[in-house]
Design a protein around this motif. Structure first.
Motif, PDB file in Angstrom:
ATOM      1  N   LEU A 111       0.816  -1.204   0.000  1.00 27.67           N
ATOM      2  CA  LEU A 111       0.000   0.000   0.000  1.00 27.67           C
ATOM      3  C   LEU A 111       0.861   1.270   0.000  1.00 27.67           C
ATOM      4  O   LEU A 111       0.539   2.250  -0.665  1.00 27.67           O
ATOM      5  CB  LEU A 111      -0.934   0.009   1.213  1.00 27.67           C
ATOM      6  CG  LEU A 111      -2.063  -1.019   1.206  1.00 27.67           C
ATOM      7  CD1 LEU A 111      -2.863  -0.933   2.502  1.00 27.67           C
ATOM      8  CD2 LEU A 111      -2.972  -0.844   0.000  1.00 27.67           C
ATOM      9  N   LYS A 112       1.963   1.231   0.746  1.00 31.76           N
ATOM     10  CA  LYS A 112       2.839   2.402   0.805  1.00 31.76           C
ATOM     11  C   LYS A 112       3.405   2.737  -0.567  1.00 31.76           C
ATOM     12  O   LYS A 112       3.571   3.907  -0.926  1.00 31.76           O
ATOM     13  CB  LYS A 112       3.981   2.149   1.794  1.00 31.76           C
ATOM     14  CG  LYS A 112       4.880   3.359   2.017  1.00 31.76           C
ATOM     15  CD  LYS A 112       5.899   3.087   3.101  1.00 31.76           C
ATOM     16  CE  LYS A 112       6.752   4.334   3.351  1.00 31.76           C
ATOM     17  NZ  LYS A 112       7.737   4.134   4.429  1.00 31.76           N
ATOM     18  N   LEU A 113       3.676   1.717  -1.349  1.00 31.64           N
ATOM     19  CA  LEU A 113       4.185   1.931  -2.698  1.00 31.64           C
ATOM     20  C   LEU A 113       3.077   2.275  -3.681  1.00 31.64           C
ATOM     21  O   LEU A 113       3.196   3.191  -4.488  1.00 31.64           O
ATOM     22  CB  LEU A 113       4.922   0.678  -3.189  1.00 31.64           C
ATOM     23  CG  LEU A 113       6.220   0.300  -2.494  1.00 31.64           C
ATOM     24  CD1 LEU A 113       6.733  -1.016  -3.058  1.00 31.64           C
ATOM     25  CD2 LEU A 113       7.261   1.385  -2.646  1.00 31.64           C
ATOM     26  N   VAL A 114       1.986   1.512  -3.624  1.00 35.78           N
ATOM     27  CA  VAL A 114       0.989   1.569  -4.691  1.00 35.78           C
ATOM     28  C   VAL A 114       0.080   2.790  -4.600  1.00 35.78           C
ATOM     29  O   VAL A 114      -0.338   3.309  -5.641  1.00 35.78           O
ATOM     30  CB  VAL A 114       0.161   0.267  -4.709  1.00 35.78           C
ATOM     31  CG1 VAL A 114      -1.070   0.408  -5.580  1.00 35.78           C
ATOM     32  CG2 VAL A 114       1.023  -0.875  -5.229  1.00 35.78           C
ATOM     33  N   LEU A 115      -0.219   3.269  -3.407  1.00 37.69           N
ATOM     34  CA  LEU A 115      -1.119   4.412  -3.312  1.00 37.69           C
ATOM     35  C   LEU A 115      -0.583   5.629  -4.078  1.00 37.69           C
ATOM     36  O   LEU A 115      -1.291   6.191  -4.921  1.00 37.69           O
ATOM     37  CB  LEU A 115      -1.401   4.746  -1.846  1.00 37.69           C
ATOM     38  CG  LEU A 115      -2.271   3.710  -1.103  1.00 37.69           C
ATOM     39  CD1 LEU A 115      -2.425   4.101   0.360  1.00 37.69           C
ATOM     40  CD2 LEU A 115      -3.635   3.571  -1.764  1.00 37.69           C
ATOM     41  N   PRO A 116       0.646   6.066  -3.850  1.00 40.73           N
ATOM     42  CA  PRO A 116       1.163   7.159  -4.684  1.00 40.73           C
ATOM     43  C   PRO A 116       1.458   6.722  -6.118  1.00 40.73           C
ATOM     44  O   PRO A 116       1.343   7.515  -7.060  1.00 40.73           O
ATOM     45  CB  PRO A 116       2.445   7.600  -3.971  1.00 40.73           C
ATOM     46  CG  PRO A 116       2.843   6.437  -3.136  1.00 40.73           C
ATOM     47  CD  PRO A 116       1.581   5.745  -2.746  1.00 40.73           C
ATOM     48  N   PHE A 117       1.810   5.454  -6.287  1.00 43.37           N
ATOM     49  CA  PHE A 117       2.122   4.930  -7.619  1.00 43.37           C
ATOM     50  C   PHE A 117       0.909   5.018  -8.539  1.00 43.37           C
ATOM     51  O   PHE A 117       1.040   5.339  -9.736  1.00 43.37           O
ATOM     52  CB  PHE A 117       2.598   3.485  -7.488  1.00 43.37           C
ATOM     53  CG  PHE A 117       3.019   2.834  -8.767  1.00 43.37           C
ATOM     54  CD1 PHE A 117       3.979   3.404  -9.581  1.00 43.37           C
ATOM     55  CD2 PHE A 117       2.463   1.624  -9.164  1.00 43.37           C
ATOM     56  CE1 PHE A 117       4.393   2.787 -10.759  1.00 43.37           C
ATOM     57  CE2 PHE A 117       2.861   0.999 -10.326  1.00 43.37           C
ATOM     58  CZ  PHE A 117       3.826   1.590 -11.130  1.00 43.37           C
ATOM     59  N   LEU A 118      -0.282   4.756  -8.015  1.00 39.65           N
ATOM     60  CA  LEU A 118      -1.497   4.862  -8.820  1.00 39.65           C
ATOM     61  C   LEU A 118      -1.699   6.290  -9.316  1.00 39.65           C
ATOM     62  O   LEU A 118      -2.069   6.515 -10.479  1.00 39.65           O
ATOM     63  CB  LEU A 118      -2.708   4.412  -8.009  1.00 39.65           C
ATOM     64  CG  LEU A 118      -2.865   2.908  -7.776  1.00 39.65           C
ATOM     65  CD1 LEU A 118      -4.057   2.627  -6.874  1.00 39.65           C
ATOM     66  CD2 LEU A 118      -3.014   2.174  -9.106  1.00 39.65           C
ATOM     67  N   GLY A 119      -1.467   7.256  -8.429  1.00 43.43           N
ATOM     68  CA  GLY A 119      -1.570   8.645  -8.857  1.00 43.43           C
ATOM     69  C   GLY A 119      -0.578   8.978  -9.956  1.00 43.43           C
ATOM     70  O   GLY A 119      -0.895   9.688 -10.918  1.00 43.43           O
ATOM     71  N   ALA A 120       0.633   8.443  -9.825  1.00 49.44           N
ATOM     72  CA  ALA A 120       1.665   8.683 -10.835  1.00 49.44           C
ATOM     73  C   ALA A 120       1.297   8.022 -12.169  1.00 49.44           C
ATOM     74  O   ALA A 120       1.571   8.574 -13.241  1.00 49.44           O
ATOM     75  CB  ALA A 120       3.010   8.167 -10.340  1.00 49.44           C
TER      76      ALA A 120
END
Length: 366
Positions: A111-120
């Protein structure tokens, strides 16, 4: 980990190997400084590697642009070593895994990786669409398919053979694999009872040596964490070694093992990883890692380095397209465009950090 759509070589060539997401939770001055330098080199590498601005500007600074295009990519090794160092600090300060369920630790990391990754990812899709509407260039990716997007969400795009939606997305997937592999090694060591700290370190050392002496020498493994674990494990081992009374002896032994691997098969990526690990260990041992160097600008750039990494490519795509479409194709103007893209990447990284990354971390904390 091929990225044919973006005309990226394999990660073994493109970044000279390497991957690990920089943590935003650590505010150690020396680590922030390394993050700051490495993230800026990655931005400049992509600006030099992709056109069209760098193609026009080549005549102004041919040696600089050539170096950035071919060699600045190796800065990813910094993130590899730091990733292992910080993961060891977070998961097992003394070599023994935290007394928390493994699946919980892994899920929180995802989650720590993917939450901002989705925005990117969404920003990358939008940026590529804008760039395609302005110009045609082989550096601009096509609109992703649904299957391609879903593969990115689950960090499986490279394993499943999909092209990257943005430059560097392979790195996020590999970081998750590296964390999972380290976590698995530490979990297995729990079965050693009171000897778990020693067993955990030995497992990590074994995986690192397997990577350095075998897997990292074969680029066919570069979709998998074991290819990169030599540098990642080097960071973890450096963290644990410094806690020992015989830290200089153990650091010397670690250096000797890596140098032996380089004598067998010299790889500049591994040499750079070693050159990062040594001063990192020395700084930790000397007690200056927390407060040196003292610079608010460096600390700020280190803090937003992950956000810069995530958003810089679509920003650079759009500015490349704007300068190609509307500005004169003179070297000076296009060189100025590269500077504008660099500055915009930093500004975009700050905005993304405040509006997306920090909010994602607050959501995760709740």
């Amino acid at each position: 980990m091929a990225d044919a759509l973006l005309h990226l070589p394999e990660p073994a060539q493109r970044m000279s190997g390497g991957a690990a997401i920089p943590s935003t939770s650590s505010r150690l001055a020396s680590i922030d400084a390394l993050k700051a330098v490495a993230s800026q080199l990655i931005v400049l590498h992509h600006l030099a590697f992709y056109g069209p601005m760098s193609d026009y500007a080549q005549s102004i600074a041919p040696e600089l642009i050539s170096w950035l295009s071919q060699h600045a990519r190796i800065a990813v090794q910094v993130f590899l070593v730091l990733g292992g160092f910080l993961a060891a600090q977070a998961l097992a300060r003394h070599g023994r895994l935290l007394e928390k369920p493994v699946h919980t630790l892994l899920w929180r990391r995802y989650l720590k990786l993917v939450l901002p990754f989705l925005g990117a990812l969404l920003l990358a899709i939008l940026g590529a669409a804008i760039a395609r509407s302005l110009v045609t260039h082989d550096s601009i990716p096509e609109a992703p398919t649904l299957a391609q997007f879903i593969a990115h969400v689950f960090l499986l795009q490279n394993v499943l053979g999909f092209d990257g939606i943005s430059a560097g997305v392979w790195y996020v997937a590999i970081d998750f694999q590296l964390y999972a592999l380290l976590l698995a090694a530490l979990w297995l060591s729990r079965h050693a009872g009171e000897h778990a700290p020693v067993a955990g370190r030995l497992l990590v050392v074994g995986l690192s040596l397997a990577s350095l002496y075998y897997f990292n020498r074969d680029a066919s493994w570069d979709n998998w964490a074991i290819y990169f674990f030599g540098a990642y494990g080097l960071g973890a081992i450096t963290y644990w070694t410094v806690h020992r009374d015989e830290a200089p002896l153990w650091l010397g032994l670690l250096v000797a093992l890596v140098i032996a691997a380089l004598l067998i098969d010299y790889r500049s990526r591994i040499a750079v990883a070693l050159l990062v690990a040594i001063p990192l260990g020395v700084a930790r041992y000397a007690g200056i890692i927390e407060n040196w160097p003292k610079s608010k600008i460096i600390a700020w750039l280190g803090q937003i380095s992950f956000s810069i990494f995530l958003v810089h490519f679509p920003i650079c795509l759009v500015i490349n397209a704007l300068f190609e479409r509307f500005m004169p194709h003179t070297p000076a103007i296009q060189f100025l465009g590269m500077f504008v893209a660099w500055a915009a990447s930093i500004g975009g990284g700050e905005l993304f950090y405040q509006q997306v990354e920090c909010r994602a971390q607050r959501l995760l904390a709740r």
